[in-house]
Design a protein around this motif. Structure first.
Motif, short mmCIF file in Angstrom:
data_model
loop_
_atom_site.label_atom_id
_atom_site.label_comp_id
_atom_site.label_asym_id
_atom_site.label_seq_id
_atom_site.Cartn_x
_atom_site.Cartn_y
_atom_site.Cartn_z
N ALA A 29 -6.75 -0.24 2.88
CA ALA A 29 -6.43 0.68 2.21
C ALA A 29 -7.71 1.00 1.09
CB ALA A 29 -4.93 0.66 1.48
N THR B 265 0.27 11.30 -10.15
CA THR B 265 -1.15 12.17 -10.37
C THR B 265 -0.79 13.52 -11.10
OG1 THR B 265 -3.00 12.99 -9.31
CG2 THR B 265 -1.32 13.17 -8.05
N PRO C 276 -4.09 7.64 -11.93
CA PRO C 276 -4.88 8.73 -11.50
C PRO C 276 -5.03 10.05 -12.73
CG PRO C 276 -2.70 8.75 -10.34
CD PRO C 276 -2.84 7.42 -11.06
N LYS D 268 2.29 1.84 -3.48
CA LYS D 268 1.09 2.23 -4.34
C LYS D 268 0.67 3.61 -3.98
CE LYS D 268 -3.27 1.00 -6.36
NZ LYS D 268 -4.37 2.21 -6.16
N ASN E 57 0.90 -1.27 0.12
CA ASN E 57 -0.17 0.02 0.15
C ASN E 57 0.74 1.16 0.12
OD1 ASN E 57 -2.42 1.65 0.42
ND2 ASN E 57 -2.06 1.88 2.35
N PRO F 78 -4.65 11.13 -5.03
CA PRO F 78 -4.99 9.93 -5.79
C PRO F 78 -5.82 9.02 -4.72
CG PRO F 78 -2.81 9.72 -5.28
CD PRO F 78 -3.17 11.05 -4.83
N VAL F 79 -6.99 8.42 -5.51
CA VAL F 79 -7.73 7.43 -4.77
C VAL F 79 -6.72 5.92 -4.47
CG1 VAL F 79 -9.84 6.11 -4.55
CG2 VAL F 79 -9.80 8.47 -5.39
N ILE F 80 -6.72 5.56 -3.34
CA ILE F 80 -5.96 4.62 -3.27
C ILE F 80 -6.92 3.41 -3.11
CG2 ILE F 80 -4.12 3.12 -2.25
CD1 ILE F 80 -3.35 5.91 -3.29
N ASN F 81 -7.01 2.51 -3.93
CA ASN F 81 -7.99 1.37 -3.79
C ASN F 81 -7.13 -0.05 -3.83
OD1 ASN F 81 -10.73 2.03 -3.42
ND2 ASN F 81 -10.00 3.51 -5.13
N PHE F 82 -7.91 -0.81 -3.05
CA PHE F 82 -7.48 -2.14 -3.26
C PHE F 82 -8.52 -3.12 -3.20
CE2 PHE F 82 -3.35 -0.70 -1.69
CZ PHE F 82 -2.44 -1.55 -2.43
N PRO G 143 -10.94 0.11 -9.66
CA PRO G 143 -10.69 1.51 -9.28
C PRO G 143 -8.99 1.50 -9.20
CG PRO G 143 -10.79 0.21 -7.31
CD PRO G 143 -10.95 -0.76 -8.24
N ASN G 144 -8.20 0.91 -9.91
CA ASN G 144 -6.90 1.11 -9.79
C ASN G 144 -6.25 1.49 -10.86
OD1 ASN G 144 -6.33 0.30 -7.15
ND2 ASN G 144 -7.14 -1.52 -7.60
N GLY H 15 1.02 6.73 -6.60
CA GLY H 15 0.10 7.68 -6.89
C GLY H 15 0.38 9.11 -6.77
#
Lengths: 476, 1035
Positions: free
Chosen positions: B667, A54, A259, A46, A43, B675-679, A255-256, A50
């Protein structure tokens, strides 16, 4: 009368019985108190990618700062207004809270895990440390002095700011140790946990070397020996082919997604256009990356807008298909930048293999190939006297600086750092600029209130908390 | 407390030995109104200190001497003295004291008390007063009716929430909403907050209550009034007493019906002269601004490449709205035997909204039954089943809100005429990059469904005529499910933030609140003059809720509302369990009825705190003194009644669930920026350490209040005045205290900060006219409240309540609660706007306070005029001050669509841009500005997007909140019909609005609904008025 007294017995009984297990009700059962440590690492990486990828005007506006993109409607960020949208806060919070806190926690849990084999533990801790150094370097090279030794500790609500130079030295020392610890014969994170190298420890070693090379070169103007040591220690082990690139790949499915894709394609934002500065350089030298970096305007032509000016969206080029693709990766470290670093090291007289020109050519060729061009296009591009290393305009700083500025496209923070460091190309101030060229970001305004004493000390130590204060390594 | 009880019990034992009489009289006391038995009637022998009270079934037993007279007295009835003669049985009917009837109030614990003995402020609203406006949400029905109560409706969408603040605020970021109690058992009024940037307008759960089932609402205003309900009543309590059958009452059927039209109460005034365009008065078909050319039928190419002649469409915004219908029907059956009584009712409410795809259909089934099981034991049961289904649409600062930009629809865009979707593909057709309002209403849907059971059982057993044991167990259980669907191609966040890939969001919330009360209630004359009431007991509250949601994105098939239609699914699960155990006691001493002193004490044990902190005690003391009864000489033709009262109370408040442990989160959510962090990412679940560090030593918040009151009646009660002055101090407030993010956290849950308020409430009642044919009654209330944030935590400059970072609502130490904060203009040294060489203003890099959301004062004036069989009732609602940040108004100006923006011709005679404005301000050289600017420059500069300061408007209003005219059909007319009573009439709500400083919209609006952030509107939907007719018949 005794009968009345009996009434109170159940009363007391009820009250005491119900208070006995109060503590058990205060246990949150749907949120874990203990978790697998690698999930924090994944996480954190990531989150970092991000933040760096972005184009959100709330977080990452360096594409405008470095005159690669311009804005059509809103001009605040292009005009160096970082305050309105509290960009320093998002950048600072994003790094400390969303990346570093999780990396540190992951390391704490891994350290405490008695079931891990020593070598695997060492590999994981080394990778976490490399990413922590990566993130701290962004903070220190964005703000200057930052909380470091007392950071990431809830017991220290008012952490002191450490001297940026000391932090930079410490980061290099940590890198030396962590790179040495990496043992490709043992396991690291698993393929799914390791969102950059899918568990390949030897590639992390290359990543670490490229990072050390880069952080060393940042110090070149202020501490040549440290730069030399870092460059020479890293040259052989650093990234040597595009397949070693450290990428964070976004996914095509929500949703990944990247951005930028979310913002521009899904959000329909019609505000970002190519900047004239970059576009003119691309067009002037028939750069094969022109159509890969940017799309055409509504008239089918390539055109860049003036930074800081209200531009009519339909008249200008926008980010290209590869930039706005849902699964476009973010480049955390790559062969292109490593070759540029080698070229520069050579010019600075450090002992690295090859020639400056060959590294320069490799870097540009790798960039064109990465973006989807061909080797033939790269060769034709390099053959032009304005591009060819021997004949391009200016000294090595200008040659490398200009080409690196072009090649680092879509790595906005890195572009900004290299422009500050190499002082090339010279960025034309936007119309109605709120300040001179920003050589750092101001500290988040929350630091003034939440950590006021240390903030004040740090602001005076670095020479004033304004965007035009030069960081310690920024000598020109 | 045990000691107190013990000594009291011993004392009573001594007193009881004093009885020594000769003959026993028994009997039953009933009410003249409906023949029901009256428990708790004081029966005493005239001229002595001897007496008893009637038991639960209204019977009494007393030993008397020869020739004695018995005095029967009870709150709400006229005293009656009867010579006992030599009778051994004496049944008595007490006459209802109409003057005093409304003076009996329900207090904490469900105990009825004589209002004049209370040392604190309460207000009671009857069913008739409540239902004048026929509004869907009972909280709305309280607007302007009660001093000290602020009602804030979020918007006019069907089922939208309404916040209620009783005497302001006691905490920073926790709930400031009061506790809702139905027949002595708390119920859930949760929900009702709205997201700022996605989703629909939600309901607060009090909306489930059928107003026709409410007999009255008693509003307990401060900690003193609510001390016995503990933590949850720190912000006051609303005690709802439902209608019930009465023993001895003959069976009857009541039918109630109302039909109301619902419509937008205020729409903007538009200019209809100028077309779309951004720069230089040129037509631009894809611009959302109206700074284009004069509309004169000229041929242009529209946004879809077609030729059209420029035409104004003055109704292109108002046509989006429709007339809604609110229909309420209720049928109830009630009756009783001499031992038991029942009431059953069925209520149905159907409302269609002012926008399509908005509706609410609610059914309430209610059963109340009570029975006198034996002489000493009575039992009652109350059960209510509610089923409610609604459809809602998107609100907020997002592209899928049908009114994100529609309020400033270009004046030449034929929104109604141009199709909103491509019939072949279903894809939307619109000139702008937002969702087409018609398209989003049709395609981005949201439905919810609620099943709820509220019930309680109560047992009361008289150990002695003066001592009863009471047990009540209540449950409020509900299952609430929602389904959100975002169409493929939706441009806004809507329900799932699917970014155009289409999305489905299913959620279910099941919750169960159990409340158990064990009470010992007694009253006894300690001496002839000194009477003691007491109430000791415990409360056990347990709340459990489970929330599950699945959100799917990337839909394969349009309109298939099945989660399996999504290729990416994320799930979320949360539980919240808590328990609170309270032990309390209340002791009321009354000396001759005119001097009253009341003590309460309570100890809470809350599961929301760690072991060392979870027990805490708080007391209250209240007194009242009725001067006119203590000194009858004070009474005159002018002064009829004078009472002084005062109280001091403290109440502890628990924390939110799980505030004491630092945990890991999946997360998923970003903080709104970045940014939207998505898992999961590639099937990997990422985790992150919570951004809030928990404090295991967290303890309760405390609110201390002090209040003094004066109540006076004049001219034989024709004029009455009630005044209360109070102050509150809330300390140790629990909130997520911001900390420097370099700690790895952004906040820490801590006790820090304090908040103080002072307020004044005034109630004037008057009967200017009273004749045998009718009367005119006026009731006017006035409230002023001054909530000030006293301190925050060290180093914390402010706390964000709501809104955006800037502009937003914030708390600053030393400033009013809920300050509006945002960008301000650069000012010259004379305080005027600093004007640049271009004749325009500029924004200061420093932001500042731009408004105070708290009204200076509020008032409500109810007039009730009765003449023969007609009754005319109307309520004026006045609010002075209370700033509102209005994105909508600013948008109308900035875009050049408001009527004011065309007050001057935008073009000169020869077609150049006119420059009719000179912004009032000062140049850098100190001279006044004289540079003329164009209308576009003027309006888009002053109301520039980020200009917080000019988006703030004074929300003062004067409105006709409610009105009704009813006619009671004379009984002569009904004589030959089965109808016993019939009343019919017309009613209306929000009928007229005067908001002098708030143009184009109704200032009663709030983006985030039931939250502490009030006075902030971001692309809000309008308020509504309703009007119609009603009928009430008894068979």
């Amino acid at each position: 009368m005794k009968r009345i007294f009996l009434v109170f017995v159940p009363l007391l009984f009820l009250a005491t019985a119900c208070t006995e297990d109060l503590a058990s009700l205060n246990v949150e059962t749907k949120k874990p108190a203990a978790i697998p440590a690698p999930t924090l690492f994944s996480n954190a990486v990531k989150s970092l990618a991000g933040n760096l990828a972005t184009a959100s005007v709330n977080v990452n506006v360096f594409r405008f700062t470095t005159s690669q993109w311009a804005m059509a409607v809103y001009q605040d960020e292009a005009q160096y207004d970082f305050a309105t949208r509290a960009i320093p806060n998002s950048w600072w919070n994003g790094m400390y809270r969303d990346v570093l806190a999780d990396l540190r926690e992951s390391a704490r849990l891994i350290n405490a895990d008695p079931t891990l084999l020593p070598k695997e533990k060492a590999n994981k801790l080394a990778i976490l440390d490399i990413m922590e150094v990566y993130t701290f370097s962004i903070l220190v090279n964005t703000f200057g002095n930052v909380p470091y030794t007392q950071a990431l500790d809830a017991a220290q609500l008012f952490p002191v700011y450490d001297d940026a130079k000391t932090v930079s030295a410490s980061l290099l020392t940590r890198l030396n140790a962590s790179i040495a610890k990496l043992d490709p014969s043992a396991a690291g994170f698993t393929a799914s946990e390791d969102v950059v190298y899918k568990g390949n420890v030897s590639k992390w070693a290359k990543f670490g070397n490229t990072l050390r090379f880069k952080l060393g070169m940042v110090l070149a103007d202020v501490d040549g020996s440290a730069a030399k040591a870092a460059a020479e220690a890293s040259d052989a082990g650093a990234i040597s082919t595009a397949s070693d690139n450290g990428l964070f790949t976004f996914l095509s499915a929500s949703p990944n997604q990247n951005p930028i894709h979310v913002d521009i394609v899904l959000g329909g934002r019609q505000d970002y256009i190519a900047a004239k500065d970059l576009m003119d350089k691309l067009l002037g030298w028939n750069d094969p990356r022109t159509g890969l970096y940017f799309s055409t305007n509504n008239g089918g032509k390539y055109a860049g807008g003036i930074v800081g000016k209200v531009n009519t969206y339909v008249d200008f080029s926008r980010a290209g298909a590869k930039v706005i693709a849902a699964d476009a990766p973010y480049v955390l470290a790559d062969y292109v930048e490593t070759e540029f670093l080698r070229a520069e090291a050579k010019e600075r007289g450090f002992t690295v293999a090859g020639s400056a020109e060959s590294h320069y050519n490799n870097a540009i060729t790798a960039s064109i190939l990465y973006w989807g061009g061909t080797a033939a296009q790269a060769a034709a591009y390099l053959a032009q006297p304005e591009v060819a290393y021997a004949t391009a305009e200016g000294d090595w700083k200008q040659k490398i600086g200009t080409q690196k500025w072009i090649a680092l496209y879509n790595r906005p923070y890195e572009t900004w750092t290299e422009v500050r460091r190499l002082d090339q190309p010279k960025i034309t101030a936007p119309i109605n600029a709120k300040s001179g060229f920003p050589t750092r970001l101001t500290y988040p305004n929350t630091e003034q209130t939440l950590n006021g004493k240390n903030y004040t000390a740090a602001a005076s130590a670095i020479g004033g908390d304004v965007v035009t204060t030069k960081l310690f390594w920024d000598k020109n | 407390m045990k000691k107190l009880v013990l000594s009291w019990v011993l004392m009573m034992a001594v007193v009881s030995t004093l009885f020594a009489q000769t003959r026993q009289v028994t009997g039953k006391v009933t009410s003249s109104e409906d023949g029901s038995t009256i428990p708790g009637v004081s029966v005493s022998i005239k001229g002595t200190t001897t007496g008893t009270t009637t038991s639960a079934d209204g019977t009494y037993k007393i030993t008397v001497g020869n020739g004695a007279s018995l005095v029967f007295s009870s709150v709400g009835f006229l005293n009656k003295t009867i010579p006992a003669g030599n009778a051994t049985s004496l049944n008595v009917i007490l006459e209802v004291d109409s003057k005093l009837l409304n003076e009996v109030v329900v207090t904490a614990g469900g105990v009825l008390r004589d209002k004049k003995s209370l040392g604190y402020a309460t207000s009671t609203i009857t069913n008739e007063q409540l239902t004048v406006g026929r509004t869907t949400n009972p909280v709305n029905a309280l607007a302007a009716k009660v001093a000290g109560v602020r009602i804030a409706s979020s918007n006019g969408m069907v089922g939208s929430s309404t916040a209620i603040f009783i005497r302001g605020f006691t905490t920073f970021t926790g709930s400031n909403q009061p506790l809702f109690v139905v027949d002595g058992v708390p119920i859930d009024n949760g929900g009702g907050s709205n997201a700022l940037q996605n989703g629909v307008s939600n309901s607060n759960r009090a909306i489930d209550i059928n107003q026709e089932d409410i007999e009255n609402m008693s509003i307990l205003k401060g900690p003193a009034a609510a001390a016995l309900y503990g933590s949850r009543a720190a912000n006051g309590a609303i005690l709802i007493t439902t209608k019930k059958g009465k023993t001895g009452q003959k069976n009857s059927v009541v039918f109630n019906s109302s039909y109301n039209i619902v419509e937008v109460n205020r729409l903007p005034d538009y200019q209809n002269e100028y077309a779309q365009g951004t720069v230089g008065g040129r037509y631009n078909p894809i611009s959302n601004l109206s700074w284009g050319p004069k509309i004169a039928g000229q041929a242009v190419t529209n946004a879809f490449g077609k030729q059209e002649n420029l035409t104004a469409y003055p109704n292109n915004v108002s046509d989006i709205f429709q007339k809604g219908i609110n229909m309420q029907n209720n049928l109830s059956f009630q009756g009783g035997t001499d031992k038991s009584a029942f009431r059953f009712s069925y209520g149905n409410l159907q409302e269609t909204g002012i926008l399509s795809s908005n509706s609410l259909n609610r059914n309430n089934f209610t059963l109340n039954a009570n029975s006198q099981v034996s002489e000493k034991l009575s039992a009652s049961v109350s059960a209510q089943y509610i089923t409610s289904v609604s459809e809602r649409s998107q609100i907020g600062n997002q592209l899928s809100n049908p009114f994100f930009r529609s309020w400033f629809m270009p004046r030449n865009y034929d929104l109604t005429g141009i199709p909103f979707e491509d019939p072949a593909t279903g894809n939307q057709v619109f000139f702008d990059n937002t969702d087409n309002p018609y398209w989003t209403l049709k395609n981005n849907t949201f439905t919810d469904e609620l099943d709820r059971v509220i019930g309680n059982i109560a047992l009361k057993y008289y150990l002695k005529p003066w001592l009863a044991v009471n047990y009540r167990l209540g449950v409020d259980a509900s299952a609430y499910g929602t389904v959100g669907y975002d169409q493929i191609g939706a441009r806004g966040g809507a329900n799932t933030s699917a970014g155009g890939t289409g999305g489905i969001a299913n959620s279910s919330l099941t919750s169960r609140d159990m409340n158990s009360y064990f009470q010992i209630i007694g009253n006894k004359n300690i001496t002839d003059d000194l009477k003691l009431d007491f109430n000791i007991g415990n409360e056990i509250v347990e709340s459990r809720s489970t929330y599950m949601s699945t959100t799917g994105r990337n839909l394969a098939i349009r309109d298939l509302k099945n989660i399996s239609n999504a290729s990416v699914v994320t799930a979320f699960n949360q539980t919240a369990n808590r328990r609170l155990v309270g032990v309390f006691g209340e002791f009321n001493f009354s000396y001759k009825g005119y001097a009253n002193l009341s003590f309460t004490g309570r100890n809470d044990y809350s599961s929301t705190f760690g072991a060392g902190q979870n027990s805490y005690f708080y007391p209250s003391i209240a007194g009242s003194f009725i001067a006119t009864e203590a000194f009858p000489a004070l009474k005159s033709n002018v002064l009829s009644f004078l009472k002084l009262s005062g109280n001091y109370a403290k109440v502890g408040k628990e924390a939110g669930t799980y505030a004491t442990n630092t945990l890991f989160l999946l997360a998923g959510a970003s903080d709104g920026f970045g940014p939207v962090i998505n898992f999961p990412y590639n099937n990997l679940g990422g985790r992150t350490l919570s951004n809030t560090q928990a404090d295991p030593n967290l303890g309760p918040e405390f609110t201390t209040s002090r209040e003094i009151g004066l109540e006076a009646k004049f001219f034989k009660n024709r004029l009455g005045i009630e005044m209360n002055y109070f102050n509150t101090l809330s300390t140790d407030l629990i909130f997520a205290v911001p900390v420097g993010p370099s700690t790895g956290f952004t906040s820490q849950n801590r006790n820090a900060g304090s908040l103080k308020q002072k307020g004044f409430e005034l109630l004037i009642t008057a009967t200017p006219l009273q004749t045998s044919n009718g009367s005119w009654d006026i009731s006017a209330n006035f409230t002023t409240l001054d909530p000030i944030v006293e301190s925050l935590a060290k180093g914390v400059e402010f706390i964000q309540l709501g809104g955006f970072t800037t502009p937003g609502t914030r708390l600053y130490a030393g400033q009013p609660y809920g300050l509006l904060f945002g960008s301000v203009f650069n000012r010259a040294s004379d305080g005027k706007k600093l004007i640049g060489a271009n004749g325009l203003t500029s924004l200061s890099p420093l932001q500042g306070a731009i408004g105070n959301t708290n009204p200076d004062w509020t008032a409500g004036i109810t007039n009730n005029i009765r003449y023969k069989n007609f009754n005319f009732n109307f309520l004026i609602d006045i609010r002075k001050g209370g700033d509102v940040y209005s994105r909508n108004i600013g948008d109308l100006y900035r875009s050049g669509t408001a009527k004011e923006t065309a007050e001057f011709d935008r073009f000169t005679a020869n077609g150049d841009i006119a420059k009719p404005y000179i912004i009032e301000g000062t140049l850098a050289n100190g001279q006044p500005n004289t540079t003329p600017v164009s209308a576009q420059d003027y309006w888009s500069n002053i109301y520039n997007f980020g200009t917080g300061e000019s988006y703030v408007f004074d929300g003062s209003w004067l409105r006709l909140r409610e009105a009704s005219i009813s006619y009671t059909v004379p009984s002569k007319v009904l004589a030959k019909t089965p109808i016993g009573k019939m009343e019919l009439g017309v009613n209306g709500r929000n009928l007229w609005l005067y908001a002098p400083n708030f143009p184009h919209f109704d200032p009663e609006t709030n983006a985030t609904g039931v939250t502490n952030s009030q006075g902030f509107e971001a692309n809000g939907l309008p308020q509504t008025r309703n009007y119609g007719f009603f009928l009430r018949a008894t068979f």
